[in-house]
Each structure stands twice: as structure tokens, then as C-alpha cells.
Design an enzyme around this catalytic site. Structure first.
Site: not given
Ligand code: UT7
Length: 336
Positions: A115, A261, A291
Site C-alpha cells: 500500500c 491511501h 482498495n
Molecule cells: O490497505 C491495506 C491495509 N488494510 C487496512 O487498512 C484494513 C484495515 N481494517 C479494516 O478496514 C477493517 O478491520 C475491516 C473492514 C477489514 C473489517 O472491519 P471490522 O469492523 O474490523 O470488522 P471485524 O473484522 O471485527 O468483523 C466483524 C464481524 C465478524 O463477525 P463476528 O465475529 O462479529 O460474528 C466478521 O466475521 O463481521 C464479520 N465479517 C463480515 N460480515 C459481512 C467480516 N467480513 C465480513 C463481510 N461481510 N465482508
């Protein structure tokens, strides 16, 4: 001393548009979840049948940038290509692009900083120019993520985020006393977080590099600890911006536009609040492209120029964090 000046920019997005609703037909996700957590509404992906690599996207963007700079490919004396998704394992897309541009001996360098590939690439171009090793450089950021995503519920946290695309810059060294070009550069890496976002296979430390078992486990797909990266980004991006401003002897109010980014709309909104910036001073296009990693900052730059948000005399701050971990910031001032 020579200053590095942007002479032309170009971007290219493949024509296949994939909406959140399209993804919801392929895995357990929803438009609501994706929009709320990331801001993304759609992304562009290369054709499903394959055949398009990051050098192909880079070529299209490069043609536009060269045209806008009024340069021919033969005018280039160096090519820098930033990507985490090379067409093939090796050689890197810099060489492939050089050939596609019809060039014979122009040196080509690949940057593997994910990135922050664009930031590392721009800093490298500036150093080549200042040292006299090159004077007319093509810098490309391009990614084809779509062929490396797990299109199933198992991979949904990563898959919904990434899009394909490319952008290119023509950079020239110019002898001037004006305070223009790259006013400050801050680059960082912290390998201890390498496993927070990585693709493990094919792996040279494994023999063979790819096995049926690794394929079955999906180890050739990217895996990510999104929560930790999010936390680190929200802390480090403002720290890095302040370091860049201090080094350039500028205040945040001197910046006309921040081009971050595009990893997550919420990360960039948190940055905006931490820096006390009005909304219109931070550029977003993640809603339309997702992204695009090394391509995201230069695509945004190209759009911001096209929208007349920046131009002659403007000062911009490029900033980003991603896999590596790597992160950094660059302040660039356009000549009047
Ligand atoms: O450029 C590369 C660098 N990367 C980044 O900067 C990424 C930074 N992080 C993020 O953007 C966020 O952490 C994400 C968008 C990837 C995830 O968001 P979050 O608010 O941190 O969600 P989470 O990973 O804590 O997941 C919350 C819930 C989980 O379910 P439970 O355990 O609460 O039942 C996941 O399994 O959301 C679930 N989940 C989804 N649900 C629907 C994870 N991905 C998805 C999805 N659709 N695509």
C-alpha cells in the site's frame, strides 16, 4: 539542486464493475456491511477469464501519463513499477512494461511495498533524479487483486475490500531555486507485523513452493488482521503527517489537499478528525474503486487534478499505511 516535478498523470480502471450486491450473491456479506465498515460501494476487476496482468493495466495508465506530459516512451530514462500483484512470480512487471512500451534498454525497477509502494516509488524516483542517475522517470502503481481473492465466505473480510487498477506519473528533474517538488519524505517499516497482512504461498521457504494442501487451505490468498491494522493506521498516519509537516516547515493549514491511501473510509475520516481538517481537504474515492493498493494514491491524484481540486502552486500531502507493515508520507508542491 534539481527538484522532481510531476509532468503528467494517468489512470486506468478495467471495465468490469463489481458492486457489493454482486459480491453478496457469491458469499455471506451485504451492501450494508461493506458500506458501513469500509465505505466501498463498488470496485473494478479485470475480466473473469484472466489474461490481464498488472503490467497491462500499467501500460494503459502510462500511455495517458506520457501523452499528457508530451513525452514519447523513448524519452524515459528509468521506469519504477510498484505492485504487490506482479503478472508472474518473476521477472517483475517493470521489465514487462518496458517491453510493452517498445523500449530496448531502459532500466526498470520493481517496488514491493504494497500500500505504500507509490510513496516508496516516488521517494526512489526523487533520489535517482537528485543523484543524477535518471532525469525522466515513469512511476507506475498497478494491481490485479481480483485473481488472488478467495471469492467465498471464508475470504470475505479481505475480498470485499480490494479492487484492480493502475495509475502512472511522468516525473522530471528540473533545476530551480523555487521551493517545489518533494518538500519532505517520511518512510517507515515494521516487519514484526508482517503477518498482519500477507500472502504466504507460493513460498520459497517451502519445498515445493505450492502444494495441493496449501491450495486447499487457501494459503495462496491474502489474510489480514484488519482490526490491528486499523488501530495502527489511526495512530501512525497523524504522527507521520505531523513529521512531514515539521520537516517541510509547514502547518496543516498550508496543505491544499490530503491524498491518502484508500484502505478504509473510516481510517481516512479518523485521520481528518485527528488533524482537525475540514472534510473537503481529504480526498476519497474508495467508494468507487475499493482498495487498489499501490495504485490508490496515484489514481486519486490523477482524479483530483482532473477535478481541478489541485494544480499550479498547490501543496499536497500523500499518506498511507499497509502490509509490511510499511507506512509513510510525502509533501509535494506543484510549481506555479
Ligand atoms: O490497505 C491495506 C491495509 N488494510 C487496512 O487498512 C484494513 C484495515 N481494517 C479494516 O478496514 C477493517 O478491520 C475491516 C473492514 C477489514 C473489517 O472491519 P471490522 O469492523 O474490523 O470488522 P471485524 O473484522 O471485527 O468483523 C466483524 C464481524 C465478524 O463477525 P463476528 O465475529 O462479529 O460474528 C466478521 O466475521 O463481521 C464479520 N465479517 C463480515 N460480515 C459481512 C467480516 N467480513 C465480513 C463481510 N461481510 N465482508
Amino acid at each position: 539542486m534539481k527538484k522532481t516535478i510531476i509532468r503528467g498523470t494517468g489512470r486506468y480502471l478495467p471495465s468490469r464493475v463489481v458492486t457489493n450486491d454482486d459480491l453478496a450473491k457469491l458469499m455471506e456479506t451485504s451492501d450494508e456491511w461493506i458500506k458501513q465498515r469500509t465505505g466501498i460501494e463498488k470496485r473494478h476487476w479485470t475480466p473473469e477469464e484472466g489474461g490481464v496482468g498488472s503490467s497491462d493495466l500499467g501500460l494503459e495508465a502510462a500511455k495517458i501519463a506520457l501523452d499528457r506530459a508530451g513525452w514519447k516512451a523513448e524519452d524515459l530514462d528509468f521506469i519504477i513499477f510498484a505492485t504487490l500483484s506482479p503478472d508472474i512470480y518473476f521477472p517483475g512487471p517493470g521489465c514487462l512494461l518496458q517491453h510493452k512500451l517498445g523500449l530496448f534498454s531502459t532500466p526498470a525497477l520493481d517496488i514491493r511495498q504494497q500500500c505504500t509502494g507509490f510513496l516508496y516509488g516516488l521517494a526512489t524516483a526523487d533520489s535517482y533524479i537528485k543523484s543524477g542517475l535518471a532525469n525522466k522517470i515513469l512511476l507506475v502503481g498497478a494491481e490485479v487483486h481480483s485473481t488472488g481473492l478467495d471469492i467465498s465466505t471464508r475470504g470475505r473480510d479481505v475480498t470485499v475490500i480490494f479492487g484492480d487498477g493502475a495509475a502512472a506519473l511522468c516525473l522530471e528533474g528540473v533545476e530551480t531555486d523555487e521551493n517545489v517538488g518533494l518538500l519532505s519524505v517520511s518512510l517507515y517499516a515494521e516487519g514484526k507485523y508482517a503477518d498482519n497482512l500477507s500472502t504466504e504461498f507460493p513460498a520459497s521457504r517451502c519445498n515445493p513452493r505450492l502444494t495441493e494442501e496449501s491450495l486447499r487451505q487457501g494459503l495462496h490468498y491474502a489474510k489480514m488482521d484488519g482490526k490491528n491494522i486499523f488501530k495502527l493506521a489511526v495512530r501512525r498516519l497523524p504522527e507521520t503527517a505531523n513529521k512531514c509537516l515539521k520537516d517541510a516547515n509547514l502547518l496543516i493549514s498550508d496543505i491544499d489537499l490530503v491524498i491518502p491511501h484508500q484502505a478504509n473510509l473510516r481510517i481516512n475520516q479518523a485521520f481528518q478528525q485527528a488533524m482537525n481538517l475540514p472534510e473537503e481537504k481529504v480526498f476519497h474515492n474508495i467508494q468507487r474503486y475499493g482498495n487498489t493498493t499501490a495504485a490508490s494514491i496515484p489514481i486519486a491524484l490523477d482524479e483530483a487534478i482532473e477535478m481541478n481540486l489541485i494544480g499550479k502552486g498547490s501543496t499536497v500531502l500523500f499518506i498511507g499505511l499497509g502490509a509490511g507493515l510499511t507506512w509513510g508520507g510525502i509533501i509535494y508542491k506543484f510549481p506555479k
